[in-house]
Design an enzyme around this catalytic site. Structure first.
Site, PDB file in Angstrom:
ATOM      1  N   HIS A 140       0.873  -1.179   0.000  1.00 29.73           N
ATOM      2  CA  HIS A 140       0.000   0.000   0.000  1.00 29.73           C
ATOM      3  C   HIS A 140       0.915   1.235   0.000  1.00 29.73           C
ATOM      4  O   HIS A 140       2.026   1.194   0.528  1.00 29.73           O
ATOM      5  CB  HIS A 140      -0.826  -0.046   1.293  1.00 29.73           C
ATOM      6  CG  HIS A 140      -1.895   0.969   1.424  1.00 29.73           C
ATOM      7  ND1 HIS A 140      -1.654   2.258   1.850  1.00 29.73           N
ATOM      8  CD2 HIS A 140      -3.235   0.898   1.219  1.00 29.73           C
ATOM      9  CE1 HIS A 140      -2.796   2.938   1.901  1.00 29.73           C
ATOM     10  NE2 HIS A 140      -3.775   2.127   1.528  1.00 29.73           N
ATOM     11  N   ASP A 217       2.979  -4.524   8.088  1.00 30.46           N
ATOM     12  CA  ASP A 217       1.783  -3.699   8.010  1.00 30.46           C
ATOM     13  C   ASP A 217       0.574  -4.636   8.124  1.00 30.46           C
ATOM     14  O   ASP A 217       0.251  -5.354   7.185  1.00 30.46           O
ATOM     15  CB  ASP A 217       1.803  -2.946   6.671  1.00 30.46           C
ATOM     16  CG  ASP A 217       0.464  -2.312   6.322  1.00 30.46           C
ATOM     17  OD1 ASP A 217      -0.496  -2.447   7.104  1.00 30.46           O
ATOM     18  OD2 ASP A 217       0.377  -1.687   5.251  1.00 30.46           O
ATOM     19  N   GLN A 220      -4.661  -4.957   7.059  1.00 30.51           N
ATOM     20  CA  GLN A 220      -5.659  -5.864   6.471  1.00 30.51           C
ATOM     21  C   GLN A 220      -5.620  -7.252   7.097  1.00 30.51           C
ATOM     22  O   GLN A 220      -6.418  -8.113   6.722  1.00 30.51           O
ATOM     23  CB  GLN A 220      -5.437  -5.999   4.954  1.00 30.51           C
ATOM     24  CG  GLN A 220      -5.588  -4.722   4.187  1.00 30.51           C
ATOM     25  CD  GLN A 220      -7.036  -4.200   4.184  1.00 30.51           C
ATOM     26  OE1 GLN A 220      -7.986  -4.924   4.466  1.00 30.51           O
ATOM     27  NE2 GLN A 220      -7.194  -2.925   3.865  1.00 30.51           N
ATOM     28  N   LYS A 243     -10.333  -0.524  10.427  1.00 35.73           N
ATOM     29  CA  LYS A 243     -10.493  -1.681   9.532  1.00 35.73           C
ATOM     30  C   LYS A 243     -10.868  -2.930  10.326  1.00 35.73           C
ATOM     31  O   LYS A 243     -11.158  -3.975   9.753  1.00 35.73           O
ATOM     32  CB  LYS A 243      -9.211  -1.924   8.743  1.00 35.73           C
ATOM     33  CG  LYS A 243      -8.896  -0.755   7.805  1.00 35.73           C
ATOM     34  CD  LYS A 243      -7.863  -1.128   6.815  1.00 35.73           C
ATOM     35  CE  LYS A 243      -7.240   0.082   6.155  1.00 35.73           C
ATOM     36  NZ  LYS A 243      -8.060   0.632   5.068  1.00 35.73           N
ATOM     37  N   CYS A 381      -4.768   2.471  -3.679  1.00 34.25           N
ATOM     38  CA  CYS A 381      -3.517   2.966  -3.073  1.00 34.25           C
ATOM     39  C   CYS A 381      -2.366   1.986  -3.280  1.00 34.25           C
ATOM     40  O   CYS A 381      -1.498   1.821  -2.406  1.00 34.25           O
ATOM     41  CB  CYS A 381      -3.681   3.264  -1.583  1.00 34.25           C
ATOM     42  SG  CYS A 381      -4.805   4.605  -1.246  1.00 34.25           S
TER      43      CYS A 381
HETATM   44  N1  PLP Z   1      -1.937  -0.658   4.848  1.00 35.24           N
HETATM   45  C1  PLP Z   1      -2.891  -1.301   4.176  1.00 35.24           C
HETATM   46  C2  PLP Z   1      -2.619  -2.679   3.676  1.00 35.24           C
HETATM   47  C3  PLP Z   1      -4.128  -0.703   3.948  1.00 35.24           C
HETATM   48  O1  PLP Z   1      -5.067  -1.358   3.266  1.00 35.24           O
HETATM   49  C4  PLP Z   1      -4.350   0.597   4.432  1.00 35.24           C
HETATM   50  C5  PLP Z   1      -5.616   1.285   4.159  1.00 35.24           C
HETATM   51  O2  PLP Z   1      -6.302   1.012   3.191  1.00 35.24           O
HETATM   52  C6  PLP Z   1      -3.335   1.224   5.149  1.00 35.24           C
HETATM   53  C7  PLP Z   1      -2.146   0.575   5.332  1.00 35.24           C
HETATM   54  C8  PLP Z   1      -3.502   2.578   5.705  1.00 35.24           C
HETATM   55  O3  PLP Z   1      -4.317   2.516   6.818  1.00 35.24           O
HETATM   56  P1  PLP Z   1      -4.807   3.835   7.522  1.00 35.24           P
HETATM   57  O4  PLP Z   1      -5.360   4.725   6.458  1.00 35.24           O
HETATM   58  O5  PLP Z   1      -5.829   3.370   8.480  1.00 35.24           O
HETATM   59  O6  PLP Z   1      -3.650   4.458   8.173  1.00 35.24           O
END
Ligand code: PLP
Length: 423
Positions: A140, A217, A220, A243, A381
Site C-alpha cells: 500500500h 503492516d 488488512q 479496519k 492505493c
Molecule cells: N496498509 C494497508 C494494507 C491498507 O489497506 C491501508 C488502508 O487502506 C493502510 C495501510 C492505511 O491505513 P490507515 O489509512 O488506516 O492508516
C-alpha cells in the site's frame, strides 16, 4: 444489554463455529439495516473501512457520556477514569496481539502513522547513504512513500521484492535482495488489493538470519487473522482500528522494547516529556515518549471494545465463514466469461479484485452502487502493484464476518447487469 454475540456464545458453548449465525451478528451492526437507492445495503467495501458493532458505538458513547476528561495529568475523578479506560485499552491491545509488554503498544492514528513513526525515528537514526530498505511489490502507498521520503533524505535505496502473476511474493528473490546493506524489511501482512496473505514468518526468519529488523503492516490482517507478534517474531507491527470494526483515527504500532527505547521521539509536545526547560528537555518513558499531545482517548476505548467483539466471535469462526464466502464468490465470478480475477494467491484473505472485459472499474463500481452494492474501484492505493499487473484499476469486493452468501449472489447478479449494460 444482550447482543447477538452473547446469544451465540451461550448457545454454542466452546464450539462457536458450528452455530455461526450471521444474522445474529448482523443484528449487532445498525448501519447494515438500511436501504440505499431503494435497495438493501450490501456493504462489500470492508478493506477500505469496516462497520462498527453496537458494542463499539456504546463504548464510545459511554466514555463521552460518563468519563470524558484528559488523561494522565489530572488528579480528579474523571481524569482518573479516563486514564484508566485509556490504559485498559492498551492492556487489551497488548493481549490481543500477544505483545510481551504494554509499553510496546503505541497508540497512533492508524497504520499510516505507525509506518511514518518508524521511518522518521528508527529509519532516520539507522539508515545512511548506500543503505537499503526492502519492501514488496504488493505494498500500500502508506508502506512505500514514507520509505521513499527517508531514502531521499538519506541517499539510501528502496529495493522491491518481485511477485508472480498470482500476486505472491517470490521468496527466493527476496533472499537474494537481503544483504549487509539492508537496514529494514517493511512488508504488508495481507494485501488490500489482492488479498494475498504473505508468508511473513518466513520473511521475518530470513531477515533475522542477517540481523535485519522487520516491520509488518497488519492493517488488512487484523480483521481476519489472529495476530501474535511473538509467534511472528516481527520487530514492528501496525494495525488500523477502523479496519477492524473500531473507530477511525486510532491504531496501534507495536515495537520491541529494545528498539523503541533506542529510538528518538517522533513528535514533540506534552505527554512525551519528563522535564522541559528552555535549555533542555528530557523524554518520558515508553510508551508515552511516542504519544505527544492529547491522544485519541475515545478511539482507544472503542478499539478495545472492537477487540472484545472480535474475540467474542473468535478468529477460527471468522476465518471459516469468510473462507466460505471467498470460495463461493470466487467460483461464481470465475464462471462469468468476461470477468477476470486479479490476485489468485494460494493463501488469501477476504478480498476479490476483478476486471470486466471492456468495462472500466469505475463504471463497475457506479453501476453496482445503483443496486445498493458498495465495492471499491480504482488502484486501491497500490499504483506500483497495478502497474506490475498491467492494469490501472480493478473493482474490489472485500468481505467481513457479517457478509452473507446472499450478498455474494447479489454481487454476481450485479456483475451480470454491468456486462449487459456494456454489451
Ligand atoms: N496498509 C494497508 C494494507 C491498507 O489497506 C491501508 C488502508 O487502506 C493502510 C495501510 C492505511 O491505513 P490507515 O489509512 O488506516 O492508516
Amino acid at each position: 444489554m444482550t447482543t447477538g454475540r452473547q446469544n451465540l456464545a451461550r448457545r454454542s458453548g466452546s464450539d462457536v463455529k458450528t452455530v455461526y449465525d450471521v444474522q445474529e451478528i448482523r443484528a449487532d451492526f445498525p448501519i447494515l439495516h438500511q436501504t440505499v437507492r431503494g435497495k438493501p445495503l450490501i456493504y462489500l467495501d470492508n478493506a477500505a473501512t469496516s462497520q462498527k458493532p453496537k458494542a463499539v458505538l456504546e463504548a464510545v458513547n459511554h466514555f463521552y457520556t460518563h468519563d470524558n476528561s484528559n488523561v494522565h495529568r489530572g488528579v480528579h475523578v474523571l481524569s482518573e477514569r479516563a486514564t484508566r479506560a485509556f490504559e485498559q485499552a492498551r492492556l487489551r491491545a497488548r493481549q490481543f496481539i500477544n505483545a510481551p509488554e504494554a509499553r510496546e503498544i503505541i497508540f497512533v492514528r492508524g497504520s499510516t502513522e505507525g509506518v511514518n513513526l518508524v521511518a522518521q525515528t528508527y529509519g532516520r537514526q539507522n539508515v545512511g547513504p548506500g543503505d537499503e530498505i526492502l519492501i514488496s511489490t504488493l505494498e500500500h502507498h502508506s508502506n512505500i512513500v514514507p520509505w521513499q521520503m527517508l531514502c531521499e533524505e538519506k541517499q539510501a535505496r528502496l529495493r522491491v521484492i518481485p511477485i508472480n502473476d498470482e500476486g505472491e511474493i517470490l521468496l527466493d528473490e527476496y533472499e537474494k535482495l537481503l544483504s549487509e546493506k539492508t537496514k529494514l524489511v517493511a512488508m504488508i501482512h495481507v494485501s488490500n488489493s489482492l488479498g494475498t496473505i504473505n508468508p511473513v514468518r518466513r520473511v521475518v526468519e530470513l531477515a533475522h538470519l542477517r540481523g535485519v529488523p522487520v516491520l509488518l503492516d497488519g492493517a488488512q490482517a487484523a480483521p481476519h487473522l489472529k495476530i501474535d507478534v511473538q509467534e511472528l517474531g516481527c520487530d514492528f507491527y501496525t494495525i488500523s482500528g477502523h479496519k477492524m470494526f473500531g473507530p477511525t483515527g486510532i491504531g496501534v504500532l507495536y515495537g520491541r522494547t529494545e528498539l523503541l527505547d533506542a529510538m528518538p521521539p517522533y513528535q514533540g509536545g506534552g505527554e512525551m516529556i519528563r522535564s522541559v526547560s528552555f535549555e533542555k528537555t528530557t523524554y518520558n518513558q515508553l510508551p508515552h515518549k511516542f504519544e505527544a499531545g492529547t491522544p485519541n482517548i475515545s478511539g482507544a476505548v472503542g478499539l478495545g471494545a472492537a477487540m472484545n467483539y472480535i474475540s467474542s466471535i473468535g478468529y477460527e469462526a471468522i476465518a471459516a465463514h469468510e473462507h466460505d464466502l471467498l470460495e463461493y464468490a470466487t467460483a461464481q465470478l470465475t464462471s462469468i466469461p468476461k470477468v477476470r480475477l486479479v490476485g489468485t494467491a494460494r493463501q488469501k484473505a477476504s478480498v476479490i479484485s476483478f476486471t470486466i472485459e471492456g468495462v472500466h472499474a469505475h463504471d463497475v463500481g457506479t453501476i453496482l452502487d445503483q443496486d445498493g452494492i458498495a465495492v471499491r474501484a480504482g488502484h486501491h492505493c497500490t499504483q506500483p502493484l497495478m502497474e506490475r499487473l498491467g492494469l490501472d484499476a480493478t473493482a474490489r469486493a472485500s468481505f467481513a464476518f457479517y457478509n452473507t452468501r446472499e450478498e455474494v449472489d447479489a454481487l454476481v447478479e450485479g456483475v451480470h447487469r454491468v456486462i449487459e449494460v456494456f454489451d
